[in-house]
Design a protein around this motif. Structure first.
Motif, PDB file in Angstrom:
ATOM      1  N   THR A  67       0.670  -1.170  -0.008  1.00 39.38           N
ATOM      2  CA  THR A  67       0.022  -0.107  -0.001  1.00 39.38           C
ATOM      3  C   THR A  67       0.860   1.318  -0.046  1.00 39.38           C
ATOM      4  O   THR A  67       0.490   2.369  -0.600  1.00 39.38           O
ATOM      5  CB  THR A  67      -0.992   0.137   0.793  1.00 39.38           C
ATOM      6  OG1 THR A  67      -1.916  -1.101   0.953  1.00 39.38           O
ATOM      7  CG2 THR A  67      -1.741   1.202   1.482  1.00 39.38           C
ATOM      8  N   GLN A  71      -6.918   1.217  -0.984  1.00 43.19           N
ATOM      9  CA  GLN A  71      -7.276   0.200   0.085  1.00 43.19           C
ATOM     10  C   GLN A  71      -8.420   0.521   0.836  1.00 43.19           C
ATOM     11  O   GLN A  71      -8.494   1.779   1.280  1.00 43.19           O
ATOM     12  CB  GLN A  71      -5.950  -0.222   0.897  1.00 43.19           C
ATOM     13  CG  GLN A  71      -6.394  -1.347   1.856  1.00 43.19           C
ATOM     14  CD  GLN A  71      -4.593  -1.877   2.369  1.00 43.19           C
ATOM     15  OE1 GLN A  71      -4.166  -2.560   1.877  1.00 43.19           O
ATOM     16  NE2 GLN A  71      -4.372  -1.236   3.705  1.00 43.19           N
ATOM     17  N   ASP A 116      -5.779  -1.262  -5.056  1.00 40.35           N
ATOM     18  CA  ASP A 116      -5.025  -1.758  -3.866  1.00 40.35           C
ATOM     19  C   ASP A 116      -5.903  -2.982  -3.271  1.00 40.35           C
ATOM     20  O   ASP A 116      -6.845  -2.479  -2.683  1.00 40.35           O
ATOM     21  CB  ASP A 116      -4.755  -0.887  -2.958  1.00 40.35           C
ATOM     22  CG  ASP A 116      -3.786  -1.098  -2.151  1.00 40.35           C
ATOM     23  OD1 ASP A 116      -3.529  -2.382  -1.773  1.00 40.35           O
ATOM     24  OD2 ASP A 116      -3.388  -0.213  -1.216  1.00 40.35           O
ATOM     25  N   GLU A 117      -5.771  -4.304  -3.144  1.00 41.74           N
ATOM     26  CA  GLU A 117      -6.466  -5.375  -2.744  1.00 41.74           C
ATOM     27  C   GLU A 117      -7.870  -5.062  -3.052  1.00 41.74           C
ATOM     28  O   GLU A 117      -8.737  -5.074  -2.272  1.00 41.74           O
ATOM     29  CB  GLU A 117      -6.173  -5.370  -1.260  1.00 41.74           C
ATOM     30  CG  GLU A 117      -4.706  -5.838  -1.182  1.00 41.74           C
ATOM     31  CD  GLU A 117      -4.372  -6.045   0.569  1.00 41.74           C
ATOM     32  OE1 GLU A 117      -5.412  -6.548   1.252  1.00 41.74           O
ATOM     33  OE2 GLU A 117      -3.326  -6.036   0.933  1.00 41.74           O
TER      34      GLU A 117
HETATM   35 MG   LIG Z   1      -2.015  -2.839   2.151  1.00 43.02          MG
END
Ligand SMILES: [Mg+2]
Ligand SMILES: Nc1ncnc2c1ncn2[C@@H]1O[C@H](COP(=O)(O)OP(=O)(O)O)[C@@H](O)[C@H]1O
Lengths: 369, 314
Positions: free
Chosen positions: B44, B84, B155-156
């Motif tokens: 991140t 994220q 992000d994820e």
């Molecule tokens: Mg992360």
């Protein structure tokens, strides 16, 4: 600053605000409840008349008699005259088991004409809160009118309360002061409470981070929220004036001189709320900081009681609070129609608004550094 | 080929903690690039530096030829980002959010077609707060698409989602690739990286552990054949005392890394001798997962895959 983006953000902000309803309660409903509540309490108590013992040390001069006549015409007070020869009025009242008194000092008439400050002593019994409030309120109110007539509002006549004076004075009438006071109250509280909360929540929930990923700028975001609070302020002002006039016959007038305060006030307090919220590390701290700023200002700026009734040191404190100038200006605009005072207050609030806006845009960060 | 991301000696410190420790990498236009690593690896942090959300401590960063921190307002027009833990205003619904977002970018979009693209059309007028995790994430993806970005950072995007929601997000990523857009994806799901990415970068403790196509990585870091048995962990303990081959045990599966073909018979004999019951025997080559575990496990002292990192592996 891009107007389209400001408008878009305003509409999204407004939707969120209206849909959550809590903010709306504080902005519109709460001040009305306060007007009804305070108005009801004080309009009842003023229906009783109070006996006041007057010691006229100015040899029944024409001006002193005019002043007393004005007090008499409020019908809230029964005047009884006490000879100057009895000496100290306080002691005399105590000896005779009476409570409320007024001393017109020697030289009242000539000082008034020469615009030399005159101090009127008002003696009240601190235990009888309802009557003492009426007495000091009425005397204060009449003194204000005399000040206005003679010196365009500059203080010549001032009141020296004796025996723990109680706050709770009325001028023309309590409700007349209450309307501008509560407009000021809502100019302060509706942006402050919600901005402190919103800005710290947005920070925690990373919503500012999300907005920073768009072309919207911090200044545009702040501007659009300010516009929203100006709209709320204008609406709530209209409602409060209507309720004050309709329910209690408040003698307030809608004047264009009010406008600068309805615009600059929200700019100032929205920015201040954002500042408080964004310097705090979490919403809980933000709430505490917000309260520390808001509560003293809320009570000490003349919202519920005219600052002229405050003891000297407290009045000094009031003069450093930004809201004082908003309410003072609103009083001047809505009650006295005093252009000079409105303009000075507008200037003060305007400068503060610019400073706080600039500081908020600078200090507040969308991105973590 | 054009480079869309260029990182050289990227370092990021949070006080005394070095979260990113000298990363060099380059992503080409049209590529789906997966950044893979356990929690806390620095994914991140790196992505946020690339998005212009965080300043770097040192190193060179270029995204679409721009410095993302200082030229962020120029860059955002060309980027699509799902941070994220994407969050949005609670009382705004997806259609309004898309129109709002597009308006900020000065774009006129057909909100419904974007909603359709992310398979969220049936929730078009539900407030954000009422959406499920997967639906929220889809809305985030929809927002990232409004400005027709050249480069997307996700992000994820699928962490914590159910398999169906995950699959529909994968579909969108594939369609983005087919439109020639570049995608920088972080994940701790190996499957996701293997399925979607042209190239994978495995990162651990802020450093690159492996970089390349999944095949390249397996080739370079993988170790031959693995024998797998369904059996209790005590079989692994037993085998460790008998052979000097690496033995792992997880979820009732015992894996033995083989060096030669003859090892198969040797191990099976030992299994028989142990008398421990087992079912399902198979041999397979290293997958990206094996390599990931080895690389990431190797660099953590306790050998437990860096704590939470193992939680993401299924
Ligand atoms: Mg992360
Ligand atoms: N804002 C921050 N302040 C201090 N430390 C942070 C911050 N963000 C992340 N970290 C730390 O930096 C390391 C890398 O975190 P992160 O980049 O979020 O990893 P990942 O995304 O791979 O899980 C972690 O040890 C994390 O605790």
């Amino acid at each position: 600053m891009n107007p389209r983006r400001i408008f878009l953000n305003l509409s999204v902000f407004a939707k969120g605000y209206l849909r959550s309803r809590v903010g709306l309660f504080f902005a519109l409903v709460f001040p009305i409840i306060l007007i009804l509540l305070f108005g009801a309490i004080f309009s009842n108590s003023s229906s009783t008349t109070v006996d006041v013992y007057v010691q006229n040390q100015d040899h029944n001069s024409a001006m002193s008699l005019r002043f007393l006549e004005a007090i008499n015409s409020t019908k809230a007070i029964n005047l009884h005259f006490v000879s100057p020869s009895v000496g100290n009025l306080s002691k005399w009242l105590g000896a005779n088991d009476l409570s409320d008194g007024l001393v017109i000092p020697a030289g009242f008439q000539s000082d008034y004409y020469n615009k030399t400050p005159v101090v009127l002593t008002v003696i009240t019994n601190p235990e009888q809160t309802s009557t003492s409030g009426i007495v000091s309120g009425v005397v204060q109110g009449v003194a204000n009118q005399f000040n206005l007539q003679r010196a365009n509002g500059t203080q010549i006549l001032s009141i020296q309360p004796e025996n723990l004076p109680t706050l709770g004075g009325q001028s023309f009438q309590y409700i007349d002061y209450l309307v501008p006071g509560l407009i000021g109250f809502s100019i302060l509280t509706s942006p402050m409470f919600s901005m402190v909360n919103i800005s710290s929540e947005y920070k925690k929930e990373k919503l500012f981070r999300q907005l920073s990923l768009t072309p919207l700028t911090k200044a545009e975001w702040l501007t659009s929220t300010i516009i929203w609070y100006i709209l709320l302020t204008v609406i709530s002002t209209g409602i409060m004036v209507a309720v004050g006039q309709g329910a209690f016959g408040a003698k307030v007038t809608l004047s264009p001189l009010m406008l600068p305060f309805l615009i600059l006030g929200p700019i100032l307090f929205t920015s201040l709320g954002l500042l408080a919220g964004s310097v705090s590390k979490d919403p809980e701290t933000a709430a505490v900081i917000g309260n520390i700023i808001t509560f003293p200002m809320m009570f000490l700026s003349g919202t519920f009681f005219p600052v002229s009734l405050f003891p000297g040191w407290l009045a000094t404190v009031a003069h450093v609070l930004p809201l004082f100038y908003v309410i003072d200006g609103l009083n001047a605009a809505m009650l006295y129609g005093n252009v000079a005072v409105t303009l000075t207050d507008t200037a003060v609030v305007g400068v503060l608004a610019v400073i706080f806006f600039a500081a908020a845009v600078r200090v507040f960060q969308w991105r973590e550094t | 080929m054009t480079e869309v991301i260029h990182l050289q000696k990227l370092v990021k410190d949070y006080g005394p903690l070095r979260a990113v420790d000298g990363i060099d990498l380059s992503v080409q236009k049209g590529e789906v690039f997966a950044f893979l690593g356990p929690n806390g690896a620095g994914k991140t942090t790196t992505v946020e530096i690339l998005e212009g959300l965080r300043p770097r401590t040192s190193g060179t960063v270029r995204v679409l030829g721009l410095d993302p921190w200082t030229e962020n307002k120029k860059l955002i027009h060309r980027l699509g980002v799902i941070p994220q833990d994407f969050k949005f205003f609670e009382k705004i619904h997806p259609r309004e959010a898309i129109t709002f977002y597009a308006g900020l970018f000065g774009k006129k979009v057909d909100a419904d077609s974007i909603l359709k693209q992310v398979q969220l059309e049936d929730k078009a007028t539900d407030w954000y707060e009422k959406l499920s995790g997967g639906q929220k994430q889809k809305m985030g993806l929809a927002l990232a698409l409004v400005n027709e970005p050249e480069l997307l950072f996700l992000d994820e995007p699928t962490t914590g989602l159910d398999p169906q929601a995950r699959r529909s997000i994968w579909e969108v990523i594939r369609s983005l690739k087919s439109e020639g857009r570049s995608v920088f994806l972080t994940t701790h799901y190996l499957e996701e990286a293997q399925l979607l990415a042209d190239r994978v970068c495995i990162i651990n403790h802020g450093k690159i552990a492996a970089l390349g196509t999944p095949e390249d990585i397996i080739q370079e870091h993988g170790k031959g054949e693995v024998l797998s048995l369904q059996a209790a962990p005590r079989l692994a303990e037993y085998l460790r005392t008998k052979v000097d081959l690496p033995v792992r045990s997880e979820n009732h599966t015992v894996d033995v890394e083989l060096s030669t073909n003859a090892d198969i018979l040797r191990v099976l004999n030992l299994v028989e001798q142990s008398g421990i019951p087992w079912t399902g025997v198979s041999t397979r080559r290293d997958t990206l997962e094996d390599v990931f575990i080895r690389l990431v496990g190797k660099t953590t002292e306790s050998g437990d895959l860096g704590g939470a990192g193992s939680g993401g592996l299924k």
